[in-house]
Design an enzyme around this catalytic site. Structure first.
Site, PDB file in Angstrom:
ATOM      1  CD  GLU A 230      -1.823   2.307   1.540  1.00 48.08           C
ATOM      2  OE1 GLU A 230      -1.560   3.154   0.650  1.00 48.08           O
ATOM      3  OE2 GLU A 230      -1.841   2.566   2.734  1.00 48.08           O
ATOM      4  CB  CYS A 264      -1.587   6.855   1.231  1.00 41.73           C
ATOM      5  SG  CYS A 264      -2.629   5.770   2.235  1.00 41.73           S
TER       6      CYS A 264
END
Length: 458
Positions: A230, A264
């Site tokens: 990720e 993010c």
């Protein structure tokens, strides 16, 4: 050599230092993790679920303490820190309630045998490499499903969050998890590579930068290990229309400035149709200018410092380079005088594809605003990014918004909300945002042996 130390980014004050493991200690934790796996894999699903439920209860009980630790370590405003403890609690509780059912055997309707069944079984010790921006949440979404499954975990946290890393391990042990089923490790990048290469480690999950992800993936691939990544994001926030622009702008502000913009899946690119652009921008500038960064331990603070002085310097450099290349600063763009890693909330426009700011992730309270003539142009601009984590579309016309959301090259698309995280929803991206999924049933399917057992008559 990696140094694990708490440095309060709001003041620059240094806290405790934690020593790295030496080579003998690394060898020992690898042996312990394998031994722990041989025991943990044979516990009942009910025992594992009970441990996760107890973990959730301990997170809830110690919420104020846990929140204060990360506010001090990485500058998260205390109200957001409490919210992170809350979502982490919910993740442990969700797998405690749903984990047993997710591991039910799956009968297959395939002819030629008495029975064909797929069982979900653990695969062994796993390595988690976790970042500083969500110290508890990132660990929970990796650890909860895999401990429920029967895997064991070696957890290498960010070097700036040693206290939160330590308290996570402490809570697991307090909840009844055997000491060797989850081991916090303070190790260097070189030692991470050695751990991945060890034959006892069966997979690695990393949340972090593209550079770190590429390095871990290379090592994992060379050693034939499963990996989940990720990585970064440059999420689009597409505004097609609005019957309440103030509310839309409030969502945009929260989507960009939550966690001081260090998420993010934060809303990093505002892509706005030209007929509502001026109204959106005027209100967004006013919204950003109404926010003053402050002490993260103050409950009134909504924007804290960046995680470190290095993070601040890097972000200021990105903004300055964009301006040098021709971008316009609508508001902000400067370091705030005084101690701490504080920057003004910043909006940029006139960013073009030839500028680094067009393709780089801006990891802090800085957003770029684009004007487009049509929904098709918005989709093209949104998909021009090398990242593909998530994105959102805002409109009163849900069918139109669904159509735009469906065209986004992302792992998670939202209509009239942004970056929603819930235990039962899959989390993950495509393109340079990584691969693999966490949370929900999908988080249980990454590091699992889906073992076929087929029985035929003698």
């Amino acid at each position: 050599m990696t140094t694990y130390q708490t440095v309060n980014p709001a003041t620059g004050e240094k806290g405790r230092e934690f020593p790295n493991l030496n080579e003998a200690e690394v060898a020992d934790v690898l042996t312990r993790s394998q031994s722990g796996y041989e025991a943990w894999r044979h516990t009942t699903l009910e025992e594992r679920a009970e441990m996760l439920a107890t973990t959730a209860a301990l997170y809830e009980k110690r919420a104020d303490e846990l929140a204060r630790i990360i506010s001090t370590e990485m500058g998260k405003p205390i109200t957001e820190a409490l919210a992170e403890v809350e979502i982490s609690t919910a993740i442990f509780q969700w797998y405690a309630v749903n984990g047993i059912g997710l591991l039910d055997e799956e009968p297959l309707d395939v002819a030629g045998a008495e029975e064909s069944v797929v069982h979900k079984r653990p695969i062994g010790p796993l390595l988690g490499v976790m970042p500083w921006n969500f110290p508890y949440y990132q660990v929970a979404r990796f650890a909860a499903p895999n401990l429920m499954l029967g895997n064991t975990i070696l957890l290498k946290h960010a070097s700036s969050c040693p206290q939160s890393a330590s308290v996570i391990e402490e809570i697991f042990q307090q909840a009844g998890l055997p000491r060797d089923a989850y081991i916090n490790i303070f190790v260097s990048t070189d030692q991470v590579a050695e751990i991945i290469a060890d034959s006892r480690v069966q997979g690695v999950s990393l949340t972090g930068s593209e550079k770190a992800g590429a390095s871990v993936a290379e090592t994992a691939g060379r050693n034939l290990k499963k990996v989940v990544l990720e990585l970064g994001g440059s999420d689009p926030f597409i505004v097609l229309d609005s019957d309440d622009m103030a509310a839309t702008v409030a969502s945009a502000t929260k989507g960009r400035l939550s966690n001081t913009g260090q998420a993010c899946n934060g809303a990093k690119r505002f892509i706005v149709l030209e007929d509502v652009y001026d109204d959106f921008v005027a209100k967004l500038v006013a919204s950003f200018e109404a926010i003053t960064p402050g002490d993260p331990l103050n409950k009134e603070t909504v924007l804290g410092p960046l995680s470190s002085q290095t993070a601040l310097d890097d972000l200021i450099e990105q903004v300055d380079n964009a301006v040098t290349d021709g971008a316009t600063v609508l508001t902000g763009g400067k370091k705030i005088d005084g101690p701490g890693a504080f920057i003004e909330p910043t909006l940029l426009t006139d960013v073009t594809p030839d500028m680094a700011a067009y393709s780089e992730e801006l990891f802090g309270p800085v957003a770029v605003v684009y004007k487009v003539a049509s929904a098709d142009e918005a989709v093209t601009l949104a998909n021009s990014s090398a990242f593909g984590l998530s994105g959102s579309v805002w409109s009163t016309d849900l069918e139109r918004a669904r159509g735009v959301a469906d065209q986004l090259d992302v792992g998670m698309a939202f209509v009239n909300e942004h970056g929603t995280t819930l235990p039962g929803l899959p989390f993950g991206g495509v393109k340079r945002s990584g691969f693999g999924r966490e949370l929900g049933s999908w988080g249980m399917d990454e590091f699992v042996n889906k073992k076929l057992v087929r029985v035929s008559a003698a």
